[in-house]
Scaffold this motif. Structure first.
Motif, PDB file in Angstrom:
ATOM      1  N   LYS A   1       1.548  10.156  14.184  1.00  0.00           N
ATOM      2  CA  LYS A   1       0.928   9.128  15.014  1.00  0.00           C
ATOM      3  C   LYS A   1       0.666   7.904  14.153  1.00  0.00           C
ATOM      4  CE  LYS A   1      -1.394  12.384  18.144  1.00  0.00           C
ATOM      5  NZ  LYS A   1      -2.712  12.830  18.699  1.00  0.00           N
ATOM      6  N   PRO A   2       1.735   7.175  13.845  1.00  0.00           N
ATOM      7  CA  PRO A   2       1.584   6.027  12.940  1.00  0.00           C
ATOM      8  C   PRO A   2       0.683   4.942  13.515  1.00  0.00           C
ATOM      9  CG  PRO A   2       3.737   6.002  13.995  1.00  0.00           C
ATOM     10  CD  PRO A   2       3.093   7.314  14.355  1.00  0.00           C
ATOM     11  N   ASP A   3      -0.288   4.550  12.715  1.00  0.00           N
ATOM     12  CA  ASP A   3      -1.189   3.474  13.108  1.00  0.00           C
ATOM     13  C   ASP A   3      -0.645   2.160  12.556  1.00  0.00           C
ATOM     14  OD1 ASP A   3      -3.274   1.931  13.927  1.00  0.00           O
ATOM     15  OD2 ASP A   3      -4.679   2.622  12.395  1.00  0.00           O
ATOM     16  N   ILE A   4      -0.624   2.071  11.224  1.00  0.00           N
ATOM     17  CA  ILE A   4      -0.070   0.898  10.555  1.00  0.00           C
ATOM     18  C   ILE A   4       0.958   1.383   9.545  1.00  0.00           C
ATOM     19  CG2 ILE A   4      -0.574  -1.108   9.111  1.00  0.00           C
ATOM     20  CD1 ILE A   4      -3.409  -1.074  10.185  1.00  0.00           C
ATOM     21  N   MET A   5       2.187   0.910   9.662  1.00  0.00           N
ATOM     22  CA  MET A   5       3.222   1.294   8.711  1.00  0.00           C
ATOM     23  C   MET A   5       3.092   0.444   7.448  1.00  0.00           C
ATOM     24  SD  MET A   5       5.841   3.206   8.008  1.00  0.00           S
ATOM     25  CE  MET A   5       6.469   3.860   9.557  1.00  0.00           C
ATOM     26  N   PRO A   6       2.960   1.081   6.289  1.00  0.00           N
ATOM     27  CA  PRO A   6       2.823   0.304   5.053  1.00  0.00           C
ATOM     28  C   PRO A   6       4.135  -0.349   4.647  1.00  0.00           C
ATOM     29  CG  PRO A   6       2.997   2.628   4.540  1.00  0.00           C
ATOM     30  CD  PRO A   6       2.904   2.527   6.040  1.00  0.00           C
ATOM     31  N   ASP A   7       4.034  -1.412   3.886  1.00  0.00           N
ATOM     32  CA  ASP A   7       5.216  -2.049   3.302  1.00  0.00           C
ATOM     33  C   ASP A   7       5.593  -1.359   1.998  1.00  0.00           C
ATOM     34  OD1 ASP A   7       5.503  -4.276   5.223  1.00  0.00           O
ATOM     35  OD2 ASP A   7       3.568  -4.903   4.404  1.00  0.00           O
ATOM     36  N   ILE A   8       4.565  -0.911   1.247  1.00  0.00           N
ATOM     37  CA  ILE A   8       4.778  -0.257  -0.038  1.00  0.00           C
ATOM     38  C   ILE A   8       3.822   0.929  -0.157  1.00  0.00           C
ATOM     39  CG2 ILE A   8       4.688  -0.521  -2.568  1.00  0.00           C
ATOM     40  CD1 ILE A   8       5.168  -3.524  -2.158  1.00  0.00           C
ATOM     41  N   VAL A   9       4.326   2.013  -0.718  1.00  0.00           N
ATOM     42  CA  VAL A   9       3.499   3.191  -0.981  1.00  0.00           C
ATOM     43  C   VAL A   9       3.392   3.398  -2.486  1.00  0.00           C
ATOM     44  CG1 VAL A   9       3.259   5.682  -0.702  1.00  0.00           C
ATOM     45  CG2 VAL A   9       4.207   4.294   1.166  1.00  0.00           C
ATOM     46  N   LEU A  10       2.165   3.577  -2.972  1.00  0.00           N
ATOM     47  CA  LEU A  10       1.934   3.955  -4.360  1.00  0.00           C
ATOM     48  C   LEU A  10       1.716   5.454  -4.371  1.00  0.00           C
ATOM     49  CD1 LEU A  10      -0.420   1.043  -5.489  1.00  0.00           C
ATOM     50  CD2 LEU A  10       1.954   1.408  -6.169  1.00  0.00           C
ATOM     51  N   LEU A  11       2.645   6.187  -4.972  1.00  0.00           N
ATOM     52  CA  LEU A  11       2.689   7.641  -4.848  1.00  0.00           C
ATOM     53  C   LEU A  11       2.442   8.345  -6.178  1.00  0.00           C
ATOM     54  CD1 LEU A  11       3.391  10.141  -3.070  1.00  0.00           C
ATOM     55  CD2 LEU A  11       5.790   9.749  -3.692  1.00  0.00           C
ATOM     56  N   ASP A  12       1.339   9.071  -6.241  1.00  0.00           N
ATOM     57  CA  ASP A  12       1.034   9.868  -7.430  1.00  0.00           C
ATOM     58  C   ASP A  12       2.026  11.025  -7.533  1.00  0.00           C
ATOM     59  OD1 ASP A  12      -0.301  10.895  -9.644  1.00  0.00           O
ATOM     60  OD2 ASP A  12      -1.747  12.005  -8.432  1.00  0.00           O
TER      61      ASP A  12
END
Length: 214
Positions: free
Chosen positions: A47-58
């Motif tokens: 249920k996507p609310d806001i799709m990010p432009d960039i993800v910082l992934l640990d």
């Protein structure tokens, strides 16, 4: 101007909140999501609310780590720009993330100025690898130019170099001695004007020797 939307996926609460605060201080960016592991993050796509432009992934997280999350994103959200975050600069780990579609790789002790640059460059150009590789390698990834003619066995070696196999395992797989494999590696480094195995991976991506989702 609409801000660039950032999502952070990291299980260390203090680090994640500090990172959110730092990114919030950059006028071009806005943190729109925080998740503690990969599973929690990918569930957000139901249920996507806001799709990010960039993800910082640990990379190191419980339940679902960064590598597994990156593999899922490659298959299900290939257009999403991801910058991997890690406490180490292990070559094998970098190769895993790049070949699974990560657009950048940053160490967690990166200077805030570098983080800002990485986010901006990734948004505008689609990738940021200059923390881990030289400017020459980045240029090889994005610039067009004359292809170097490669022999069939050299292509086979490059494909294997883009996996998690050690050079010794590559030698065994190609039925060659480790010394011969060393020769292949050094000859390719010279021919392609690169200095590291990561360079081979970037060359392979650019020239479609290995398939990576864009």
């Amino acid at each position: 101007m609409e801000k660039i939307k950032i999502t952070i996926v990291d299980d260390h609460v203090l680090f994640s909140r500090s990172l959110s605060f730092l990114i919030g201080s950059f006028k071009e960016f806005d943190v729109v999501g925080n998740y503690s592991n990969g599973k929690e993050f990918i569930q957000s796509f139901a249920k996507p609310d806001i799709m990010p432009d960039i993800v910082l992934l640990d990379l190191n997280m419980p339940i679902m780590d960064g590598v597994e999350t990156m593999k899922w994103l490659k298959a299900n959200q290939p257009g999403l720009k991801v910058i991997a975050l890690s406490v180490n600069d292990d070559e094998g780990t970098i190769i895993k993330m790049i070949t699974n579609g990560a657009k950048g790789y940053l160490l967690k002790d990166t200077h805030p100025k570098t983080l800002y640059e990485a986010l901006l460059v990734t948004h505008n150009k689609g990738f940021y690898y200059s923390d881990m590789v030289s400017e020459l390698l980045v240029n090889q990834l994005v610039n067009t130019g004359n292809k170097v003619t490669l022999k069939e066995r050299e292509v086979e070696f490059i494909k294997l170099a883009c996996t998690e196999k050690t050079y010794k395992e590559i030698a065994s797989g190609m039925c060659l001695s480790p010394k011969t494999i060393d020769g292949y590696r050094e000859n390719l480094f010279q021919k392609l004007e690169i200095k590291t195995r990561i360079g081979l991976v970037l060359y392979a991506i650019k020239n479609k020797i290995v398939a990576v989702e864009k």
